[in-house]
Write a protein that holds these residues in place. Structure first.
Motif, mmCIF file in Angstrom:
data_model
loop_
_atom_site.group_PDB
_atom_site.id
_atom_site.type_symbol
_atom_site.label_atom_id
_atom_site.label_comp_id
_atom_site.label_asym_id
_atom_site.label_seq_id
_atom_site.Cartn_x
_atom_site.Cartn_y
_atom_site.Cartn_z
ATOM 1 N N UNK A 9 0.750 -1.077 -0.096
ATOM 2 C CA UNK A 9 -0.047 0.097 -0.049
ATOM 3 C C UNK A 9 0.947 1.339 0.034
ATOM 4 N N UNK A 10 0.710 2.104 -0.767
ATOM 5 C CA UNK A 10 1.425 3.375 -0.720
ATOM 6 C C UNK A 10 0.256 4.746 -0.733
ATOM 7 N N UNK A 11 0.951 5.642 0.040
ATOM 8 C CA UNK A 11 0.021 6.912 0.337
ATOM 9 C C UNK A 11 0.930 8.173 -0.056
ATOM 10 N N UNK A 12 0.232 9.287 0.167
ATOM 11 C CA UNK A 12 1.196 10.704 -0.107
ATOM 12 C C UNK A 12 2.239 10.575 0.682
ATOM 13 N N UNK A 13 3.481 11.291 0.449
ATOM 14 C CA UNK A 13 4.697 11.226 1.230
ATOM 15 C C UNK A 13 4.355 12.031 2.537
ATOM 16 N N UNK A 14 3.611 12.692 2.673
ATOM 17 C CA UNK A 14 3.504 13.373 4.003
ATOM 18 C C UNK A 14 2.530 12.818 4.955
ATOM 19 N N UNK A 15 1.972 11.620 4.375
ATOM 20 C CA UNK A 15 0.884 10.757 5.305
ATOM 21 C C UNK A 15 1.761 9.860 6.220
ATOM 22 N N UNK A 16 1.825 9.911 7.396
ATOM 23 C CA UNK A 16 2.670 8.881 7.958
ATOM 24 C C UNK A 16 1.794 7.649 8.988
ATOM 25 N N UNK A 17 0.617 7.815 8.784
ATOM 26 C CA UNK A 17 -0.426 6.854 9.198
ATOM 27 C C UNK A 17 0.027 5.394 8.882
ATOM 28 N N UNK A 18 0.052 4.546 9.754
ATOM 29 C CA UNK A 18 0.406 3.126 9.486
ATOM 30 C C UNK A 18 -0.792 2.513 9.247
ATOM 31 N N UNK A 19 -1.391 2.616 8.152
ATOM 32 C CA UNK A 19 -2.867 2.030 7.819
ATOM 33 C C UNK A 19 -2.654 0.413 7.520
#
Length: 245
Positions: A113-123
């Motif tokens: 899973x990849x998210x925006x670089x500024x999103x540090x949530x451990x989804x």
């Protein structure tokens, strides 16, 4: 191994000059770095699965001729005889086995899973219920995401780069795809603006294999014999290690 790789370079050069007797037409995609992609310097297909297909072709006495094809069109191209072999980061799934035959496994991995670089949530995946997520059309990841039925929408894309763009711009919450491919692209190009979610548990682990037509069992036997020999010699491991796999 050095001698084999020199031979592969010569073989790929000959392929660019045109078709020859004993051609083995291999379907590859340009969006599967580091499995299959186009070298910007030479404009020739390259990657771990390209090297593997070239080594197999050499072993069985054929000349590889690479046909760049969208991932979702690889199996239709095989079924219609436009290509003889698929060598890409393709999982040997039960659904695909209904229409094509797969070789022995050459590599295994799971999704990321990849998210925006500024999103540090451990989804984890259930944390994204009600969100819009993306996956590449024709992949097992897209099928699994749609089957979960928890998302507002599962958008389908032609390439991972397109998914990464929409994640970066906030158009979708997260993207899913092949872990080694995404990891390689993010490491090589930080400007993509996305990062892998640390600690994410994959939806599953898949086995990568080459595919041939069900009408061509002789080719399948030859491919499997070559793979077995390369596993025994260590060459298969060397081919994937060259691309950080």
């Amino acid at each position: 191994m050095k001698l084999r790789m020199l031979t592969l370079v010569s073989t790929l050069t000959l392929t660019a000059l045109g078709a020859h007797a004993g051609d083995l037409t291999v379907g590859v995609t340009t969006t599967g770095v580091p499995f299959t992609f186009v070298d910007t310097a030479t404009q020739q297909p390259t990657g771990a699965m390209v090297d593997l297909a070239a080594a197999i072709a050499e072993d069985i006495g054929d000349t590889p001729k690479f046909a760049v094809t969208q991932f979702s069109a690889l199996i239709p191209a095989l079924e219609t005889g436009k290509i003889d072999l698929i060598s890409a980061g393709m999982f040997a799934t039960d659904k695909r086995k209904e229409v094509v035959d797969f070789s022995d496994t050459v590599y295994s991995y799971g999704d990321a899973m990849f998210v925006a670089a500024d999103d540090d949530t451990a989804y984890q995946i259930d944390d994204l219920a009600g969100e819009v997520v993306g996956a590449q059309i024709g992949t097992t990841f897209a099928d699994k995401l749609q089957a979960k039925g928890i998302f507002k929408e599962v958008k389908l894309y032609d390439s991972l780069v397109d998914i990464m763009r929409d994640v970066k711009l906030g158009r979708i919450k997260a993207g899913f795809g092949d872990k080694p491919i995404i990891a390689y692209q993010v490491a090589q190009t930080p400007a993509l603006g996305v990062h892998l979610v640390d600690g994410y548990t994959p939806m599953g682990i898949g086995n990568v294999a080459l595919a041939v037509s069900k009408e061509n069992p002789e080719l399948l036997a030859k491919v499997n014999a070559s793979i077995a020999a390369m596993k025994d010699s260590g060459e298969l491991t060397e081919i994937f290690a060259k691309y950080g796999l």
